[in-house]
Design a protein around this motif. Sequence first.
Motif, PDB file in Angstrom:
ATOM      1  N   SER A  33     -27.351   7.017   3.350  1.00 44.29           N
ATOM      2  CA  SER A  33     -27.563   5.722   4.006  1.00 44.29           C
ATOM      3  C   SER A  33     -28.174   5.895   5.395  1.00 44.29           C
ATOM      4  CB  SER A  33     -26.228   4.995   4.121  1.00 44.29           C
ATOM      5  OG  SER A  33     -26.299   4.040   5.122  1.00 44.29           O
ATOM      6  N   THR A  34     -29.070   4.996   5.747  1.00 49.58           N
ATOM      7  CA  THR A  34     -29.658   5.005   7.092  1.00 49.58           C
ATOM      8  C   THR A  34     -28.849   4.060   7.972  1.00 49.58           C
ATOM      9  OG1 THR A  34     -31.126   3.231   6.454  1.00 49.58           O
ATOM     10  CG2 THR A  34     -31.987   5.471   6.305  1.00 49.58           C
ATOM     11  N   ALA A  35     -27.601   4.429   8.182  1.00 48.57           N
ATOM     12  CA  ALA A  35     -26.698   3.490   8.854  1.00 48.57           C
ATOM     13  C   ALA A  35     -26.686   3.633  10.370  1.00 48.57           C
ATOM     14  CB  ALA A  35     -25.296   3.634   8.302  1.00 48.57           C
ATOM     15  N   THR A  36     -27.675   4.295  10.919  1.00 51.41           N
ATOM     16  CA  THR A  36     -27.820   4.250  12.370  1.00 51.41           C
ATOM     17  C   THR A  36     -29.067   3.441  12.688  1.00 51.41           C
ATOM     18  OG1 THR A  36     -28.858   6.397  12.139  1.00 51.41           O
ATOM     19  CG2 THR A  36     -26.623   6.341  13.021  1.00 51.41           C
ATOM     20  N   TYR A  37     -29.087   2.924  13.902  1.00 53.25           N
ATOM     21  CA  TYR A  37     -30.187   2.055  14.300  1.00 53.25           C
ATOM     22  C   TYR A  37     -31.530   2.748  14.115  1.00 53.25           C
ATOM     23  CZ  TYR A  37     -33.330  -0.528  17.355  1.00 53.25           C
ATOM     24  OH  TYR A  37     -34.391  -1.220  17.846  1.00 53.25           O
ATOM     25  N   ASP A  38     -32.414   2.097  13.408  1.00 53.93           N
ATOM     26  CA  ASP A  38     -33.738   2.649  13.156  1.00 53.93           C
ATOM     27  C   ASP A  38     -34.768   1.610  13.553  1.00 53.93           C
ATOM     28  OD1 ASP A  38     -36.113   3.565  12.227  1.00 53.93           O
ATOM     29  OD2 ASP A  38     -35.501   3.747  10.119  1.00 53.93           O
ATOM     30  N   ALA A  39     -35.441   1.882  14.661  1.00 50.75           N
ATOM     31  CA  ALA A  39     -36.380   0.888  15.204  1.00 50.75           C
ATOM     32  C   ALA A  39     -37.510   0.599  14.229  1.00 50.75           C
ATOM     33  CB  ALA A  39     -36.940   1.370  16.529  1.00 50.75           C
ATOM     34  N   ASN A  40     -37.829   1.568  13.368  1.00 54.56           N
ATOM     35  CA  ASN A  40     -38.984   1.391  12.481  1.00 54.56           C
ATOM     36  C   ASN A  40     -38.619   0.989  11.064  1.00 54.56           C
ATOM     37  OD1 ASN A  40     -40.748   2.237  14.584  1.00 54.56           O
ATOM     38  ND2 ASN A  40     -40.010   4.335  14.207  1.00 54.56           N
ATOM     39  N   PHE A  41     -37.384   0.626  10.875  1.00 56.82           N
ATOM     40  CA  PHE A  41     -36.942   0.245   9.535  1.00 56.82           C
ATOM     41  C   PHE A  41     -37.786  -0.905   9.004  1.00 56.82           C
ATOM     42  CE2 PHE A  41     -34.288  -2.003   6.488  1.00 56.82           C
ATOM     43  CZ  PHE A  41     -33.772  -0.952   5.728  1.00 56.82           C
ATOM     44  N   SER A  42     -38.150  -0.827   7.706  1.00 63.41           N
ATOM     45  CA  SER A  42     -38.990  -1.912   7.191  1.00 63.41           C
ATOM     46  C   SER A  42     -38.594  -2.384   5.791  1.00 63.41           C
ATOM     47  CB  SER A  42     -40.456  -1.466   7.174  1.00 63.41           C
ATOM     48  OG  SER A  42     -40.559  -0.308   6.369  1.00 63.41           O
ATOM     49  N   ALA A  43     -37.636  -1.687   5.161  1.00 64.59           N
ATOM     50  CA  ALA A  43     -37.274  -2.057   3.784  1.00 64.59           C
ATOM     51  C   ALA A  43     -36.284  -3.218   3.749  1.00 64.59           C
ATOM     52  CB  ALA A  43     -36.696  -0.831   3.070  1.00 64.59           C
ATOM     53  N   TRP A  44     -36.692  -4.339   4.325  1.00 63.21           N
ATOM     54  CA  TRP A  44     -35.786  -5.484   4.426  1.00 63.21           C
ATOM     55  C   TRP A  44     -35.583  -6.170   3.082  1.00 63.21           C
ATOM     56  CZ3 TRP A  44     -33.472  -5.148   8.860  1.00 63.21           C
ATOM     57  CH2 TRP A  44     -34.151  -4.690  10.001  1.00 63.21           C
ATOM     58  N   SER A  45     -34.377  -6.620   2.860  1.00 61.66           N
ATOM     59  CA  SER A  45     -34.109  -7.419   1.666  1.00 61.66           C
ATOM     60  C   SER A  45     -34.661  -8.832   1.875  1.00 61.66           C
ATOM     61  CB  SER A  45     -32.600  -7.491   1.425  1.00 61.66           C
ATOM     62  OG  SER A  45     -31.988  -8.238   2.457  1.00 61.66           O
ATOM     63  N   THR A  50     -26.627  -4.462  -3.569  1.00 61.17           N
ATOM     64  CA  THR A  50     -27.200  -3.183  -3.985  1.00 61.17           C
ATOM     65  C   THR A  50     -27.291  -2.264  -2.772  1.00 61.17           C
ATOM     66  OG1 THR A  50     -29.430  -3.885  -3.459  1.00 61.17           O
ATOM     67  CG2 THR A  50     -28.635  -4.379  -5.672  1.00 61.17           C
ATOM     68  N   GLN A  51     -27.577  -1.011  -3.017  1.00 57.24           N
ATOM     69  CA  GLN A  51     -27.704  -0.062  -1.899  1.00 57.24           C
ATOM     70  C   GLN A  51     -28.819  -0.494  -0.943  1.00 57.24           C
ATOM     71  OE1 GLN A  51     -25.535   2.430  -1.321  1.00 57.24           O
ATOM     72  NE2 GLN A  51     -26.592   2.525   0.652  1.00 57.24           N
ATOM     73  N   GLU A  52     -29.903  -1.013  -1.533  1.00 64.50           N
ATOM     74  CA  GLU A  52     -31.030  -1.454  -0.697  1.00 64.50           C
ATOM     75  C   GLU A  52     -30.609  -2.619   0.193  1.00 64.50           C
ATOM     76  OE1 GLU A  52     -31.324  -0.714  -3.995  1.00 64.50           O
ATOM     77  OE2 GLU A  52     -32.313   1.195  -3.508  1.00 64.50           O
ATOM     78  N   GLU A  53     -29.855  -3.526  -0.421  1.00 61.21           N
ATOM     79  CA  GLU A  53     -29.390  -4.683   0.357  1.00 61.21           C
ATOM     80  C   GLU A  53     -28.452  -4.243   1.471  1.00 61.21           C
ATOM     81  OE1 GLU A  53     -29.582  -8.353  -2.877  1.00 61.21           O
ATOM     82  OE2 GLU A  53     -27.856  -6.986  -2.898  1.00 61.21           O
ATOM     83  N   LYS A  54     -27.622  -3.267   1.141  1.00 56.76           N
ATOM     84  CA  LYS A  54     -26.693  -2.759   2.166  1.00 56.76           C
ATOM     85  C   LYS A  54     -27.458  -2.099   3.302  1.00 56.76           C
ATOM     86  CE  LYS A  54     -22.838  -1.740  -0.957  1.00 56.76           C
ATOM     87  NZ  LYS A  54     -22.074  -0.651  -1.560  1.00 56.76           N
ATOM     88  N   ASN A  55     -28.420  -1.261   2.949  1.00 58.31           N
ATOM     89  CA  ASN A  55     -29.209  -0.592   3.984  1.00 58.31           C
ATOM     90  C   ASN A  55     -29.913  -1.605   4.867  1.00 58.31           C
ATOM     91  OD1 ASN A  55     -28.457   1.834   2.957  1.00 58.31           O
ATOM     92  ND2 ASN A  55     -30.407   2.252   1.919  1.00 58.31           N
ATOM     93  N   SER A  56     -30.485  -2.581   4.202  1.00 57.88           N
ATOM     94  CA  SER A  56     -31.209  -3.607   4.952  1.00 57.88           C
ATOM     95  C   SER A  56     -30.267  -4.365   5.873  1.00 57.88           C
ATOM     96  CB  SER A  56     -31.872  -4.574   3.964  1.00 57.88           C
ATOM     97  OG  SER A  56     -32.394  -5.683   4.644  1.00 57.88           O
ATOM     98  N   ARG A  57     -29.103  -4.737   5.342  1.00 60.11           N
ATOM     99  CA  ARG A  57     -28.193  -5.549   6.135  1.00 60.11           C
ATOM    100  C   ARG A  57     -27.659  -4.793   7.350  1.00 60.11           C
ATOM    101  NH1 ARG A  57     -25.656 -10.516   5.901  1.00 60.11           N
ATOM    102  NH2 ARG A  57     -27.617 -10.981   4.849  1.00 60.11           N
ATOM    103  N   ILE A  58     -27.330  -3.524   7.146  1.00 60.94           N
ATOM    104  CA  ILE A  58     -26.780  -2.795   8.290  1.00 60.94           C
ATOM    105  C   ILE A  58     -27.838  -2.675   9.377  1.00 60.94           C
ATOM    106  CG2 ILE A  58     -27.276  -0.345   7.750  1.00 60.94           C
ATOM    107  CD1 ILE A  58     -23.868  -1.738   8.818  1.00 60.94           C
ATOM    108  N   GLN A  59     -29.089  -2.510   8.976  1.00 63.97           N
ATOM    109  CA  GLN A  59     -30.163  -2.465   9.977  1.00 63.97           C
ATOM    110  C   GLN A  59     -30.336  -3.824  10.655  1.00 63.97           C
ATOM    111  OE1 GLN A  59     -31.742   0.016  11.320  1.00 63.97           O
ATOM    112  NE2 GLN A  59     -30.620   1.463  10.040  1.00 63.97           N
ATOM    113  N   PHE A  60     -30.235  -4.859   9.837  1.00 61.60           N
ATOM    114  CA  PHE A  60     -30.367  -6.196  10.425  1.00 61.60           C
ATOM    115  C   PHE A  60     -29.299  -6.423  11.490  1.00 61.60           C
ATOM    116  CE2 PHE A  60     -28.907 -10.582  10.631  1.00 61.60           C
ATOM    117  CZ  PHE A  60     -30.050 -11.197  11.114  1.00 61.60           C
TER     118      PHE A  60
END
Length: 840
Positions: free
Chosen positions: A682-694, A773-783
């Motif tokens: 999981s990319t559960a730390t802040y990622d300024a360039n995250f783009s895989a948003w749900s 889903t895992q993608e939704e979780k990743n997206s949400r934690i970044q959000f």
Amino acid sequence: MNKNINDNGGAQNAQNTTSSATANNGSNQADTNNASAYKAPNIPAPLLSPYKPESSEVVVIDIHEKSQLSNPDICIKLGLTSDEAEHFSIILPPPNVTGTLHLGHGLMASLSDISIRFERMRGKRALWIPGTDHAAIATQSKVEKEISKNEGKSRYDLGREELLRRVEEFAQASHDTIVTQTKRMGTSLDWSREAYTLDATRNHAVRTMFKKMYDDGLIYQGSRIVNWDPKGQTTIADDEIVYKEDTSKFYYFKYGPFTIGTARPETKFGDKYVVMHPKDERYKQYEHGQKITVEWINGPIEATIIKDETIDMEFGTGVMTITPWHSGVDFQLAEKYKLDKEQIIDQKGRLLPIAGPEFAGMKISEAREKIVEKLASKGLVEKIEDKYIHNIATAERTGGTIEPQIMKQWFVAVNKPFILPFSDIKGIEAGKETTLKQIMRAAVDGGQVELIPEHYNKTYFHWIDNLNDWCISRQIWYGHRIPVWYKKAEDGTIAETYCDILSPKEADRADADEFVQDEDTLDTWFSSGLWTFSTMGWPEAFDTKTGAIQAGSDLARFHPTSILITGPDIIFFWVARMILMTGYAMGTVPYERVYFNGLVRDMQGRKMSKSFGNGGDPVEISEKYGADALRMFYAMATAPGTDTKLDENKIKGFKHFANKLWNITRFILTMAEEQKNKDVSSTATYDANFSAWSAKDIELIAERDELIKTITKELEELRYHLASDKIYQYTWSRFADIILEESKIIFNGRAEKVDATDPENPAKNHTALPAGTQEEKNSRIQFLLHTLRTLLVVVHPFMPHVTEELWSIINTGKSLNDMSSEERAKINAADLLMAHKWPN
RNA sequence: GGGGGAUUAGCUCAGUUGGUAGAGCAACACAUUUACACUGUGAAGGUCAUAGGUUCGAGUCCUAUAUCCCCCACCA
């Protein structure tokens, strides 16, 4: 204290800025945590207990001050702004050194600070200049009162030098208190530019201005009727008068064939003109200029009939006698018809010899009844009314009853034409004739100065239209001494009047010793009127011949100021005078917008008064609930121009809001930790360039960014109450209550819950929901991580302390409050939230 | 006397160009090893001072009236 930043950071700071401000602030945490495969959530310890403003705020204030980010020159060095950037500047309305700050000051300071922090974060060259005002009469009379009470001495017993020493001592103590209080509010003022209306720099500006106006014929000395305050032993300006209702006796006297009414028999000795309306049928047998002999207080006198249309036929008998030396209206009549003016009462309120040996030297209060008795004995008293209700003029500062007197004073001519050599003011042409009054009108009329709320325009124009020459000399000792020196001839007359920036002695005149300086000082508002430019290097940075401003000077970089936030009570005293002075000195305006805040009242709606009881101290409130809470209250509780009732319950609510931010942070960090622990990829730390948003989060981002846009707009338009309300609502009701709750389900799902006893109650029942889903979780934690950061940035101008604390915690895992002083000293100024870019 | 502002929920107040009434606090019901009791959910609560007018439509614009507050001027 300036050393810390430079020694530790110096040139490196600027480099660090870019890297640390953008991404990976949380990377330290991630590295240490990834070492163990699974463990219980590990969140920064300070978050485990509620937010404590009382300990954190003073730490943050100290860090902010040491960062010097309030100084735009430092911000330029750090690369946060540049000399090419747009400027945004404010001058703090300098509080009087008569005491301490009250809640009204807190309001102005809070709103100003919100704007300054906001604009600084947007990359503007932001400057906010602090200072204090010597408040001449107010300060001197306060000290005089204390001396009189404690030592039974007057200022004349002490002498000029000793009194000034005492006043300065008092002013210094007040100043220090005010500075401490102002800083406690979290104000990002540039203290390196602090000024005092009576310091040497301002004195030079005052003298320069005086000399310039004197040479232009706009300052003149004249014998006119002025407001004499017998208690303060000084003149005061028209707008320093406060009218108070008074009940007194009203007397009707026989004056020859007429009956005249008066509330002030003691002024009547010299009355030898009797005035009536030319159309008054009752007196048509008398002609203007006709002389009649009437029996009066000290025997028969020759009276002259005057007919004038200003007389109100309805009032009393429609006839009055006049006392030009002691009444403004009478003075004007006397001027109009070139009548004699005689002084009846001296400056201490005693009758002069003109009253005859029987009354001379008597005080007004005792003379009144005696005069009436005498008139009665002569059969000249017709009638006495007991309850005559009228307004009497009193001095705002001393409470003394104003005794109008004709005196030689210094005035600023507001209607006299002169040539303004340069002008940026719409409607005022450079090189053409104009008047100070026209300048004041044009600046607002042309929209160059915008008054908020707009209806103050009407008040302002009305005042200008009725404005008389401004009496600027005061017979007190604390203030700017008038830069005029007199050389006396052998016969005692004045041989030479010398007005200049330098005294005869400073100018090395051979006959310097023969000059004596004018005894008077200037109205305090004369120096306050120069405030926007006397604090920025005028006159040195300004070429009075060409109007050119020295490049690189503060005057070139920060003037005109952007906004002025102040109370409507000083619209004439100060706001108008600044427009006058700035227009005259530089052909420009002092500020672009004036935001008039309302008064701060107590819950009973009473005016907060520093002099009496319910004053209220912003520091006391800050210590109880936090300066952040108080600031948020100020922002939210006030629409421009409307009064605010200080509601402690609400302030308490904003303390809770600070804690809400605290817990939001704690919760998000906890969730992020949990996700990391459950899923190593999981990319559960802040990622300024995250783009895989749900899909859902794309909507939430749009909603959030729309809100930021709105808040930006509201702040640009100085609608603090709407900006703060929107942030508050989003943070609490939307982000915390809805989005965070939904996130719990996305991360962990939800089990079904049924309470058979109360199946309809939504609080007791809900259906099962699956986790995302895992993608939704990743997206949400970044959000959540992104939005948390954004919120801290956006809330920062309103609540600088709790947000700075949280910023440190999310980026370093450490509370500023828990750091050692060595650790604090190592903080890079550019890494502070205060220096962070505003989102757009 | 002249001018300005206010009148919206029990209280304190928002409501930016006219488009189905909002917040905080208080009060009510409920929830409870919950990120946070400095908590959450829900319900209740308003003829937007009054009377007219303009408009398809008015808390918002216009005109009166009432009450309150502020400022300016001040009459012998």
